[in-house]
Design a protein around this motif. Structure first.
Motif, PDB file in Angstrom:
ATOM      1  N   PHE A 146       3.614   2.779   0.778  1.00 24.44           N
ATOM      2  CA  PHE A 146       3.391   2.441  -0.806  1.00 24.44           C
ATOM      3  C   PHE A 146       3.076   3.404  -1.723  1.00 24.44           C
ATOM      4  CE2 PHE A 146       2.765  -1.123   2.548  1.00 24.44           C
ATOM      5  CZ  PHE A 146       3.495  -2.059   1.963  1.00 24.44           C
ATOM      6  N   ASP A 147       3.418   3.144  -2.814  1.00 23.34           N
ATOM      7  CA  ASP A 147       2.987   3.989  -3.992  1.00 23.34           C
ATOM      8  C   ASP A 147       2.781   3.113  -5.233  1.00 23.34           C
ATOM      9  OD1 ASP A 147       2.552   6.334  -5.367  1.00 23.34           O
ATOM     10  OD2 ASP A 147       4.268   6.627  -6.040  1.00 23.34           O
ATOM     11  N   ILE A 148       1.840   3.660  -5.994  1.00 20.28           N
ATOM     12  CA  ILE A 148       1.536   2.969  -7.289  1.00 20.28           C
ATOM     13  C   ILE A 148       1.794   3.690  -8.382  1.00 20.28           C
ATOM     14  CG2 ILE A 148      -0.424   1.548  -8.620  1.00 20.28           C
ATOM     15  CD1 ILE A 148       0.148   0.600  -5.970  1.00 20.28           C
ATOM     16  N   SER A 149       2.292   2.940  -9.457  1.00 22.86           N
ATOM     17  CA  SER A 149       2.689   3.732 -10.777  1.00 22.86           C
ATOM     18  C   SER A 149       2.158   2.967 -11.903  1.00 22.86           C
ATOM     19  CB  SER A 149       4.215   4.057 -10.810  1.00 22.86           C
ATOM     20  OG  SER A 149       4.467   4.543 -12.129  1.00 22.86           O
ATOM     21  N   HIS A 150       1.734   3.190 -13.054  1.00 17.41           N
ATOM     22  CA  HIS A 150       1.470   2.702 -14.423  1.00 17.41           C
ATOM     23  C   HIS A 150       1.623   3.805 -15.524  1.00 17.41           C
ATOM     24  CE1 HIS A 150      -2.591   4.626 -14.264  1.00 17.41           C
ATOM     25  NE2 HIS A 150      -2.674   4.495 -13.090  1.00 17.41           N
ATOM     26  N   SER A 151       1.518   3.197 -16.391  1.00 18.58           N
ATOM     27  CA  SER A 151       1.645   3.785 -17.713  1.00 18.58           C
ATOM     28  C   SER A 151       0.271   3.688 -18.669  1.00 18.58           C
ATOM     29  CB  SER A 151       2.608   3.455 -18.754  1.00 18.58           C
ATOM     30  OG  SER A 151       2.900   4.050 -19.905  1.00 18.58           O
ATOM     31  N   SER A 152      -0.657   4.498 -18.480  1.00 15.95           N
ATOM     32  CA  SER A 152      -1.927   4.734 -19.026  1.00 15.95           C
ATOM     33  C   SER A 152      -2.594   3.523 -18.692  1.00 15.95           C
ATOM     34  CB  SER A 152      -1.859   4.758 -20.462  1.00 15.95           C
ATOM     35  OG  SER A 152      -1.318   6.039 -21.053  1.00 15.95           O
ATOM     36  N   GLY A 153      -2.358   2.966 -17.362  1.00 13.56           N
ATOM     37  CA  GLY A 153      -3.447   2.014 -16.904  1.00 13.56           C
ATOM     38  C   GLY A 153      -2.575   0.535 -17.180  1.00 13.56           C
ATOM     39  N   GLU A 154      -1.468   0.646 -17.636  1.00 15.13           N
ATOM     40  CA  GLU A 154      -0.837  -0.724 -17.991  1.00 15.13           C
ATOM     41  C   GLU A 154       0.517  -0.760 -17.481  1.00 15.13           C
ATOM     42  OE1 GLU A 154      -0.193  -0.869 -22.274  1.00 15.13           O
ATOM     43  OE2 GLU A 154      -2.396  -1.242 -22.730  1.00 15.13           O
ATOM     44  N   GLN A 155       1.163  -2.094 -17.244  1.00 19.68           N
ATOM     45  CA  GLN A 155       2.478  -2.329 -16.354  1.00 19.68           C
ATOM     46  C   GLN A 155       2.294  -1.496 -15.345  1.00 19.68           C
ATOM     47  OE1 GLN A 155       5.204  -0.572 -19.478  1.00 19.68           O
ATOM     48  NE2 GLN A 155       5.187  -2.472 -20.465  1.00 19.68           N
ATOM     49  N   THR A 156       1.407  -2.003 -14.351  1.00 18.92           N
ATOM     50  CA  THR A 156       1.217  -1.509 -13.060  1.00 18.92           C
ATOM     51  C   THR A 156       2.354  -2.003 -12.122  1.00 18.92           C
ATOM     52  OG1 THR A 156      -1.154  -1.288 -13.302  1.00 18.92           O
ATOM     53  CG2 THR A 156      -0.373  -1.055 -10.986  1.00 18.92           C
ATOM     54  N   VAL A 157       2.843  -1.295 -11.305  1.00 16.38           N
ATOM     55  CA  VAL A 157       4.006  -1.621 -10.439  1.00 16.38           C
ATOM     56  C   VAL A 157       3.550  -0.925  -9.051  1.00 16.38           C
ATOM     57  CG1 VAL A 157       5.688  -2.091 -11.996  1.00 16.38           C
ATOM     58  CG2 VAL A 157       5.579   0.294 -11.327  1.00 16.38           C
ATOM     59  N   ALA A 158       4.002  -1.487  -7.813  1.00 17.09           N
ATOM     60  CA  ALA A 158       3.918  -0.623  -6.689  1.00 17.09           C
ATOM     61  C   ALA A 158       5.269  -0.817  -5.910  1.00 17.09           C
ATOM     62  CB  ALA A 158       2.964  -1.735  -5.963  1.00 17.09           C
ATOM     63  N   SER A 159       5.577   0.308  -5.194  1.00 17.33           N
ATOM     64  CA  SER A 159       6.893   0.168  -4.435  1.00 17.33           C
ATOM     65  C   SER A 159       6.578   0.496  -2.984  1.00 17.33           C
ATOM     66  CB  SER A 159       7.675   1.502  -5.145  1.00 17.33           C
ATOM     67  OG  SER A 159       6.933   2.564  -5.091  1.00 17.33           O
ATOM     68  N   CYS A 160       7.621  -0.046  -2.352  1.00 18.71           N
ATOM     69  CA  CYS A 160       7.613   0.125  -0.792  1.00 18.71           C
ATOM     70  C   CYS A 160       8.835   0.626  -0.267  1.00 18.71           C
ATOM     71  CB  CYS A 160       7.062  -1.034  -0.089  1.00 18.71           C
ATOM     72  SG  CYS A 160       7.122  -1.065   1.615  1.00 18.71           S
ATOM     73  N   VAL A 161       8.739   1.714   0.466  1.00 16.08           N
ATOM     74  CA  VAL A 161       9.993   2.122   1.194  1.00 16.08           C
ATOM     75  C   VAL A 161       9.591   2.024   2.551  1.00 16.08           C
ATOM     76  CG1 VAL A 161      10.509   3.621  -0.729  1.00 16.08           C
ATOM     77  CG2 VAL A 161       9.130   4.615   0.988  1.00 16.08           C
ATOM     78  N   VAL A 162      10.740   1.908   3.232  1.00 12.77           N
ATOM     79  CA  VAL A 162      10.932   1.659   4.836  1.00 12.77           C
ATOM     80  C   VAL A 162      11.620   2.618   5.675  1.00 12.77           C
ATOM     81  CG1 VAL A 162      11.045  -0.012   6.778  1.00 12.77           C
ATOM     82  CG2 VAL A 162      10.242  -0.894   4.293  1.00 12.77           C
ATOM     83  N   PHE A 163      11.041   3.155   6.801  1.00 10.58           N
ATOM     84  CA  PHE A 163      11.864   3.892   7.558  1.00 10.58           C
ATOM     85  C   PHE A 163      11.828   3.467   9.006  1.00 10.58           C
ATOM     86  CE2 PHE A 163      11.000   6.586   4.203  1.00 10.58           C
ATOM     87  CZ  PHE A 163      12.330   7.256   3.931  1.00 10.58           C
ATOM     88  N   THR A 164      12.793   3.299   9.736  1.00  7.03           N
ATOM     89  CA  THR A 164      12.997   2.849  11.222  1.00  7.03           C
ATOM     90  C   THR A 164      13.400   4.152  12.081  1.00  7.03           C
ATOM     91  OG1 THR A 164      15.065   1.956  11.321  1.00  7.03           O
ATOM     92  CG2 THR A 164      13.199   0.760  10.483  1.00  7.03           C
ATOM     93  N   HIS A 165      13.771   3.995  13.194  1.00  8.15           N
ATOM     94  CA  HIS A 165      14.356   4.783  13.887  1.00  8.15           C
ATOM     95  C   HIS A 165      15.828   5.238  13.691  1.00  8.15           C
ATOM     96  CE1 HIS A 165      11.506   4.015  17.601  1.00  8.15           C
ATOM     97  NE2 HIS A 165      11.067   4.566  16.550  1.00  8.15           N
ATOM     98  N   GLU A 166      16.449   4.283  12.640  1.00  9.75           N
ATOM     99  CA  GLU A 166      17.779   4.538  12.341  1.00  9.75           C
ATOM    100  C   GLU A 166      17.643   5.190  10.706  1.00  9.75           C
ATOM    101  OE1 GLU A 166      20.437   3.213  14.000  1.00  9.75           O
ATOM    102  OE2 GLU A 166      18.996   2.483  15.254  1.00  9.75           O
ATOM    103  N   GLY A 167      16.431   5.646  10.343  1.00  6.65           N
ATOM    104  CA  GLY A 167      16.317   6.258   9.216  1.00  6.65           C
ATOM    105  C   GLY A 167      15.892   5.236   8.158  1.00  6.65           C
ATOM    106  N   ALA A 168      16.101   5.548   6.794  1.00 10.44           N
ATOM    107  CA  ALA A 168      15.632   4.742   5.734  1.00 10.44           C
ATOM    108  C   ALA A 168      16.381   3.502   5.840  1.00 10.44           C
ATOM    109  CB  ALA A 168      16.023   5.550   4.161  1.00 10.44           C
ATOM    110  N   LYS A 169      15.547   2.351   5.710  1.00 10.15           N
ATOM    111  CA  LYS A 169      16.213   0.861   5.818  1.00 10.15           C
ATOM    112  C   LYS A 169      16.050   0.450   4.324  1.00 10.15           C
ATOM    113  CE  LYS A 169      15.921  -3.167   8.479  1.00 10.15           C
ATOM    114  NZ  LYS A 169      15.212  -4.060   9.438  1.00 10.15           N
ATOM    115  N   LYS A 170      17.032   0.651   3.389  1.00  3.04           N
ATOM    116  CA  LYS A 170      17.010   0.517   2.157  1.00  3.04           C
ATOM    117  C   LYS A 170      16.791  -1.376   1.871  1.00  3.04           C
ATOM    118  CE  LYS A 170      18.970   4.839   0.603  1.00  3.04           C
ATOM    119  NZ  LYS A 170      19.802   5.470  -0.430  1.00  3.04           N
ATOM    120  N   SER A 171      17.309  -2.055   2.791  1.00  8.34           N
ATOM    121  CA  SER A 171      17.437  -3.314   2.615  1.00  8.34           C
ATOM    122  C   SER A 171      15.755  -4.165   2.397  1.00  8.34           C
ATOM    123  CB  SER A 171      18.380  -3.939   3.659  1.00  8.34           C
ATOM    124  OG  SER A 171      17.763  -3.866   4.858  1.00  8.34           O
TER     125      SER A 171
END
Length: 464
Positions: free
Chosen positions: A414-439
Motif C-alpha cells: 500500500f502507498d499513500i499520496s496527496h497534494s499538500s494534504g488534499e485529494q488523498t488517494v491510496a494504491s495497492c499492488v499485489v504480488f503472488t508466486h506468478e509475479g505481479a497480479k495486476k487484476s
C-alpha cells in the motif's frame, strides 16, 4: 439432440472415489458429444468433447490415469453430465461455448478481453483525418484493422505521415490554426488547416492512404511510379523527388512486412511448453502484410502435449469469437498439427461460413515466418519461466529473513499520496508466486480524515 446421464452415491469411508464410475460407464453413450464434470458443490471441474463418449470417459477411470492433474481431477468428481450431439463438429462447438460460459478450472482458459485497435479515417470533415481508435465504432468514417496492438497502429500512422501527409490532429486543433504547425514544418502534414493544399489534391492523398491500408500496395506503387515519371518529364523535379520517396517507403514496407506475393489473410500459430507452462505466439497477416504478433500464456489444465494445446487454443480463439483480430482468416498455419484436425477444420468452416485450412507443413516465406513464431514462443516462454522462478526465490528469501513458518502466498503493498494534504488517494499492488497480479491492483479515494494524516489514510485503505 441431447441425452444426459449421471451417476453418484453418498461418500463411503473407503479409499475408493465417491463417484460410481462403473455404473455410470455401463449406461454411457458411445456417440459423439460433450461431458461436464462437477465437484461435490455442483461446480464445474472440467468440460470436454469426444468422438466416442464411453471410450473417452473410461480413460479417466483406468488404474493408471495419465498424469497427476488427471488424478487430482478424478478424486474431485461427484457428478458427470453427458450431452450427445449429432457429430464431432457439433460437439466441438458446444464444448467451446460451454467452456467460455462456465470457465472450469481444469480447462485451458484464454484470459484476453482487450479490444483491438483500429485506424480511423473520418468522413464527416471536408479534410478527413487519420487517427488511432479503440472501442465502439460509431463515428462516421472508415475503420481499418483491427491491429494486434497499438504499436502496429502507431507504426502505420507514422509511415502514412511520411508518405502522404494526411492530417492526424483533432478537429478542435485544426479549426483554430492560423499558421502551419510543427508537423508541417518537419514534412509530416500538408497543412490543409491554412489552405496550403487544395481539396482535390488532399482527397487524392486520402485515397492513396486508403489503398495502402487496404493492402493494394502493388497498384499504389505503380500509380506513384507513373506520377514520378510524368513529373520528371515536365521538369517538376521536387514533385518527382517526393514521389520517389513515397515509392521508397512502400518498398521498405514490402521488404519488411510481406510474407509472400499473395494477398491472403493468414494467422501463424506456434505453441511452446516447458515446466508446466505454455506460450502461444500468433503472427497476424492481412492482405499479405504482416501486421504484428501477440503472445498468449494459457493455463494448461489437463493438457499434456502441444497438439492438444493447439486444438484447445484454436477452438477457443476462433470458433464463434471471430479469431484473434476479429475475423477468422482463410488459412491457419501451426508448428504442430492440432489434435482432431478434421473436426476442428469442419467446426471452423461451419462457424465462419467459409472454407478454412489448417496447415503445418509449409515452405518458403511461410516456413520462414513459422520458424520466427516458433523461436519467439520458445524465447518468451523461457523468459517467463525464469522470471517466475526468480519471483519464487524472492518469496523464499523473504520467508527466511522474516523467519516465517510458511512460504508467503501473496504480498499486498500500500502507498499513500496527496497534494499538500488534499485529494488523498491510496494504491495497492499485489504480488503472488506468478509475479505481479495486476487484476488485483486497487486505487482508493480517501475521505473523512485530517489532511496529511498518512496513518489514518493507510488504515482506511487496509480496512477497505
Amino acid at each position: 439432440m441431447s441425452d444426459s446421464s449421471s451417476a453418484d452415491k453418498p461418500p463411503e469411508k473407503t479409499n475408493k472415489p465417491s463417484f460410481d464410475s462403473e455404473s455410470f460407464l455401463a449406461s454411457c453413450s458411445q456417440k459423439p458429444g460433450v461431458y461436464q464434470m462437477y465437484d461435490a458443490n455442483g461446480k464445474h471441474l472440467y468440460i470436454g468433447k469426444a468422438k466416442h463418449l464411453k471410450k473417452r470417459l473410461a480413460s479417466y477411470f483406468r488404474p493408471q490415469t495419465p498424469g497427476s492433474k488427471t488424478e487430482a481431477l478424478v478424486r474431485k468428481i461427484m457428478h458427470i453430465d453427458v450431452t450427445v450431439t449429432g457429430s464431432e463438429t457439433e460437439a466441438l462447438i458446444l464444448e467451446n461455448n460451454l467452456i467460455k460460459a462456465e470457465r472450469p478450472p481444469y480447462n485451458i482458459l484464454l484470459r484476453d478481453d482487450k479490444t483491438y485497435p483500429y485506424i480511423f479515417l473520418s468522413s464527416a470533415h471536408e479534410y478527413p483525418r487519420l487517427t488511432f481508435h479503440r472501442g465502439n465504432r460509431r463515428a462516421k468514417g472508415e475503420y481499418f484493422g483491427p491491429f494486434p496492438n497499438r504499436y502496429a497502429v502507431r507504426e502505420s500512422l507514422s509511415l502514412l505521415q511520411k508518405m502522404f501527409k494526411v492530417r492526424q490532429c483533432e478537429d478542435s486543433f485544426f479549426k483554430n490554426r492560423s499558421r502551419p504547425c510543427l508537423q508541417h514544418q518537419i514534412g509530416r502534414c500538408s497543412a490543409p488547416c491554412v489552405d496550403l493544399i487544395d481539396k482535390k489534391d488532399y482527397a487524392d492523398t486520402v485515397r492513396k492512404s486508403t489503398m495502402f491500408l487496404q493492402g493494394h500496395n502493388d497498384e499504389l506503387t505503380n500509380e506513384i511510379l507513373k506520377e514520378m515519371d510524368s513529373a520528371a518529364t515536365d521538369l517538376e523535379f521536387e514533385i518527382a523527388a517526393e514521389k520517389r520517396d513515397q515509392i521508397s517507403h512502400l518498398r521498405v514496407v514490402q521488404e519488411k512486412q510481406y510474407i509472400d506475393n499473395g494477398r491472403g489473410d493468414i494467422d501463424i500459430i506456434a505453441a511452446a511448453t516447458a515446466s508446466g507452462h505454455a506460450c502461444i505466439q500468433v503472427l497476424y497477416v492481412r492482405h499479405g502484410r504482416m501486421l504484428g504478433s501477440r503472445s498468449y500464456y494459457p493455463n494448461l489444465g489437463l493438457i499434456e502435449n502441444q497438439n492438444d494445446l493447439l486444438e484447445a487454443f484454436i477452438s477457443q480463439a476462433y470458433i464463434a469469437s471471430g479469431g484473434g483480430l476479429g475475423s477468422v482468416p482463410s488459412e491457419l498455419i501451426s508448428n504442430v498439427t492440432p489434435s482432431g484436425l478434421d473436426g476442428l477444420t469442419a467446426a471452423l468452416s461451419e462457424s465462419s461460413g467459409k472454407q478454412i485450412k489448417i496447415l503445418s507443413n509449409v515452405r518458403s516465406g511461410r516456413a520462414r515466418w513459422l520458424n520466427m513464431a516458433t523461436e519467439t514462443a520458445n524465447q518468451n516462454l523461457t523468459a517467463r519461466v525464469n522470471n517466475r522462478q526468480q519471483v519464487r526465490d524472492r518469496f523464499e528469501k523473504l520467508q527466511q529473513d522474516l523467519q516465517l513458518t510458511d512460504l508467503p502466498e501473496r504480498i499486498e503493498c500500500f502507498d499513500i499520496s496527496h497534494s499538500s494534504g488534499e485529494q488523498t488517494v491510496a494504491s495497492c499492488v499485489v504480488f503472488t508466486h506468478e509475479g505481479a497480479k495486476k487484476s488485483d491492483y486497487r486505487k482508493f479515494n480517501i475521505e473523512g480524515i485530517t489532511g496529511g494524516d498518512d496513518y489514518a489514510a493507510m488504515r482506511q485503505a487496509v480496512e477497505r
